[in-house]
Design an enzyme around this catalytic site. Sequence first.
Site, PDB file in Angstrom:
ATOM      1  N   GLY A  46      -7.570  -3.734  10.397  1.00  0.00           N
ATOM      2  CA  GLY A  46      -6.460  -4.674  10.276  1.00  0.00           C
ATOM      3  C   GLY A  46      -6.109  -4.903   8.819  1.00  0.00           C
ATOM      4  O   GLY A  46      -6.979  -4.797   7.946  1.00  0.00           O
ATOM      5  N   GLN A  51      -2.513  -8.885   1.641  1.00  0.00           N
ATOM      6  CA  GLN A  51      -3.644  -8.134   1.071  1.00  0.00           C
ATOM      7  C   GLN A  51      -3.184  -6.985   0.169  1.00  0.00           C
ATOM      8  O   GLN A  51      -3.976  -6.435  -0.591  1.00  0.00           O
ATOM      9  CB  GLN A  51      -4.547  -7.591   2.186  1.00  0.00           C
ATOM     10  N   CYS A  95     -13.815  -7.810   5.955  1.00  0.00           N
ATOM     11  CA  CYS A  95     -12.446  -7.926   5.444  1.00  0.00           C
ATOM     12  C   CYS A  95     -12.292  -6.997   4.248  1.00  0.00           C
ATOM     13  O   CYS A  95     -13.159  -6.955   3.379  1.00  0.00           O
ATOM     14  CB  CYS A  95     -12.188  -9.376   5.019  1.00  0.00           C
ATOM     15  N   LEU A  96     -11.185  -6.267   4.214  1.00  0.00           N
ATOM     16  CA  LEU A  96     -10.966  -5.337   3.105  1.00  0.00           C
ATOM     17  C   LEU A  96     -10.824  -6.067   1.766  1.00  0.00           C
ATOM     18  O   LEU A  96     -11.017  -5.462   0.714  1.00  0.00           O
ATOM     19  CB  LEU A  96      -9.726  -4.473   3.374  1.00  0.00           C
ATOM     20  N   HIS A 137      -7.948 -13.183  12.831  1.00  0.00           N
ATOM     21  CA  HIS A 137      -8.402 -12.931  11.456  1.00  0.00           C
ATOM     22  C   HIS A 137      -7.200 -12.622  10.555  1.00  0.00           C
ATOM     23  O   HIS A 137      -7.084 -13.172   9.456  1.00  0.00           O
ATOM     24  CB  HIS A 137      -9.407 -11.763  11.465  1.00  0.00           C
ATOM     25  N   GLU A 138      -6.298 -11.764  11.028  1.00  0.00           N
ATOM     26  CA  GLU A 138      -5.155 -11.349  10.195  1.00  0.00           C
ATOM     27  C   GLU A 138      -4.134 -12.471  10.036  1.00  0.00           C
ATOM     28  O   GLU A 138      -3.565 -12.645   8.949  1.00  0.00           O
ATOM     29  CB  GLU A 138      -4.487 -10.097  10.773  1.00  0.00           C
ATOM     30  N   HIS A 141      -4.913 -14.768   7.287  1.00  0.00           N
ATOM     31  CA  HIS A 141      -4.479 -14.301   5.955  1.00  0.00           C
ATOM     32  C   HIS A 141      -3.072 -14.798   5.635  1.00  0.00           C
ATOM     33  O   HIS A 141      -2.771 -15.128   4.485  1.00  0.00           O
ATOM     34  CB  HIS A 141      -4.472 -12.770   5.892  1.00  0.00           C
TER      35      HIS A 141
HETATM   36 NI    NI Z   1      -9.222  -9.715   6.250  1.00  0.00          NI
END
Ligand code: NI
Length: 173
Positions: A46, A51, A95-96, A137-138, A141
């Site tokens: 994701g 991000q 998470c990236l 989760h996304e 963000h």
């Molecule tokens: Ni994340």
Amino acid sequence: MAILPIIEIPDPRLREISTPVETVDADLQVLIDDMFETMYDAPGIGLAAIQVGVAKRLLVIDLQEEEEGKKNPRVFINPEFSEPSDDENVYQEGCLSIPDQYADVIRPSSIRAKWLDRAGVAHDERIDGLLATALQHEVDHLDGIVFTDHLSRMKRDMLLKKLEKMRKQKHAA
Ligand code: NI
């Protein structure tokens, strides 16, 4: 298509509240393609637009759960949640923007979601399973929230210390 740089904590942009997408146009399609390429390259399941430094309410997900290596790209534009389930799921999240760190996060196991897909078509569906976790989760963000915000202070401090140590080792290597 291009692989975009992924911003990492503590970059203050990760705390921004993203603004709604107003038109699903050609520029947005380019951004969506770049986000998929960036996510697959990372690799991750994701990625939210913030991000890659774009404060728009847009995210991409590909759980690649159907068949090994088979792509299943999903685009969520202006996603909104309602009717969270009472029962909850625990899932080990990463998470990236918080590289190589993982922790269990508790979230409602299903939610009702409304969004536009990449063609601008409106959807209204009840979502559960891993997709519900990934989507929550996304969407966090888009509201300036990262998964470590859901942890106890002790767990969060431990994880951030590990990240700091890993970064120093990488720098020294
Ligand atoms: Ni994340």
